[in-house]
Scaffold this active site. Structure first.
Site, short mmCIF file in Angstrom:
data_model
loop_
_atom_site.label_atom_id
_atom_site.label_comp_id
_atom_site.label_asym_id
_atom_site.label_seq_id
_atom_site.Cartn_x
_atom_site.Cartn_y
_atom_site.Cartn_z
N ALA A 166 30.80 -10.29 51.65
CA ALA A 166 29.40 -10.09 52.02
C ALA A 166 28.79 -11.40 52.50
CB ALA A 166 28.62 -9.55 50.82
N ASP A 167 29.09 -12.48 51.80
CA ASP A 167 28.59 -13.79 52.20
C ASP A 167 29.19 -14.24 53.54
OD1 ASP A 167 26.86 -14.38 50.09
OD2 ASP A 167 28.45 -15.23 48.86
#
Length: 388
Positions: A166-167
């Site tokens: 996600a990052d």
């Protein structure tokens, strides 16, 4: 040839992974990256651990090649210095807590008025205008919220993907947004602001799974190192104690695997296994057949036969294995980067060749303030007051 972003300056109000990876990627392409940090501790990722000669592994990974400038943005003098930096910059990348950018005066509307030339990209967890917009968001939380954990791991035992997808995916989308904004400006437009929501990015990456469920009504279950849609496609123990990963993605590959690896032309001609849907239906039987063959065959022989038959294959490696991976060494992918504690090995970036130093907190503050025309006596006063 000069780097494609040489001459461009990016200011980063960032922490953790997503925005730091975005700005580091722009730095890899030649941009000057000025990382603005709080004088009292800086980016909290600096303190996750101290395994890299006193620095944190996360921080070293995504912060090389930057200049660290410390400013207390809650002090009007620090905020004024930030705006003086932005006057000279081409882009701003940020991933502050929900609402923080607006409170600091660097939200989209405020930037449009004061810095219309600036290409600004803000990363947040859930974007603006929704019921979750004010929630804090970390990689695990967004992976869970987006459904990614439900298709990772094994049935009944969901998991977060190991790398912080996600990052990192949000960071790369943010870098793309900066490039698009710079291209628009170079073509005669203005700057402008773009918002990248981690939740939007992860639901985009969930595209296949969401599409399948919407149109079938079936929630596919996680398959560990396998796939819910393709069989054989997974990890199998070998006779010499390794794990081989074999992949077939179409009917022709399956037939080659059956004939050339398993020496089972009868399987290749079996109508039960003729289509992907049929092979998925008989997953357990096929995995058992492939697993039995691998269990009595050494890794090297399996990979040699698979390569000869044009069957995708790899060896399951641990992080320790990858550090000594011959492919990385043969292609010269390891270099060296300076850190506050001394030089350490580092992988070259996928784009560009820069391995500039990882900055100590505030290492470039004085030089940057002098660039802005701040006299030494004023710098001393700012430091005494804790503004820098």
């Amino acid at each position: 040839m000069s780097a494609p972003l040489a001459g461009f300056t990016v200011v980063a109000l960032e922490q953790a992974v997503s925005a730091p990876l975005a700005s580091r990627t722009l730095g890899d392409l030649g941009a000057r990256v000025i990382k603005v940090e709080n004088p009292r501790g800086g980016d909290f990722a600096r303190h996750y651990d101290d395994v890299v000669r006193g620095s944190a592994a996360h921080f070293v990974w995504v912060n090389r090649g930057k200049e660290s400038v410390t400013l207390d943005l809650k002090d009007p003098r620090g905020l004024d210095l930030l705006h003086r930096l932005l006057d000279r910059a081409d882009a701003l990348v940020s991933n502050l807590a929900p609402g923080a950018a607006d409170r600091l005066g660097v939200g989209p509307d405020q930037l449009a008025q004061r810095h219309p030339h600036l290409v600004a990209v803000e990363i947040s967890g859930y974007g603006r205008g929704g019921p979750l917009s004010d929630k804090r968001a970390y990689d695990l939380l967004v992976q869970a919220e987006s459904g990614a954990c439900s298709i990772t791991g094994t049935e009944g035992a969901p998991a977060k993907a190991g790398p912080p997808f996600a990052d990192t995916s949000s960071g790369l989308y943010a870098a793309i947004a900066v490039l698009a904004g710079l291209f628009r400006r170079q073509a005669g437009g203005t700057g402008g602001s773009t918002h990248v929501a981690m939740f939007d990015v992860m639901t985009e990456l969930m595209g296949y799974a969401l599409t399948f469920t919407r149109h079938s009504g079936v929630e596919q279950q996680p398959r560990g190192m396998g796939s819910p849609a393709v069989v054989p496609y997974g990890a199998y123990a070998t006779a010499d104690g390794h794990t081989v990963v074999l992949g077939t993605t179409n009917d022709a590959e399956w037939r080659r695997l059956a004939r050339d690896l398993l020496a089972r032309p009868d399987l290749a001609d079996d109508p039960r296994y003729a289509t992907a849907a049929g092979r998925v239906e008989h997953r357990d039987a096929l995995d058992a057949l492939v697993g039995e063959w691998c269990a009595r065959t050494d890794l090297a022989a399996i990979q040699s036969a698979a390569d000869a038959a044009a069957i995708g294959n790899s060896r399951y490696n641990t992080t320790t294995d990858v550090l000594e991976h011959p492919h990385l060494h043969a292609r010269g992918r390891w270099g060296e980067v300076e850190t506050p504690g001394g030089p350490v090995p580092a992988l070259l970036p996928p784009l560009g060749e820069r391995l500039d130093p990882v900055p100590a907190l505030g290492a470039h503050t004085d030089a940057m303030l002098r660039e802005l025309g701040v006299a030494d006596a004023e710098i001393d006063a700012l430091r005494a007051d804790g503004v820098v």
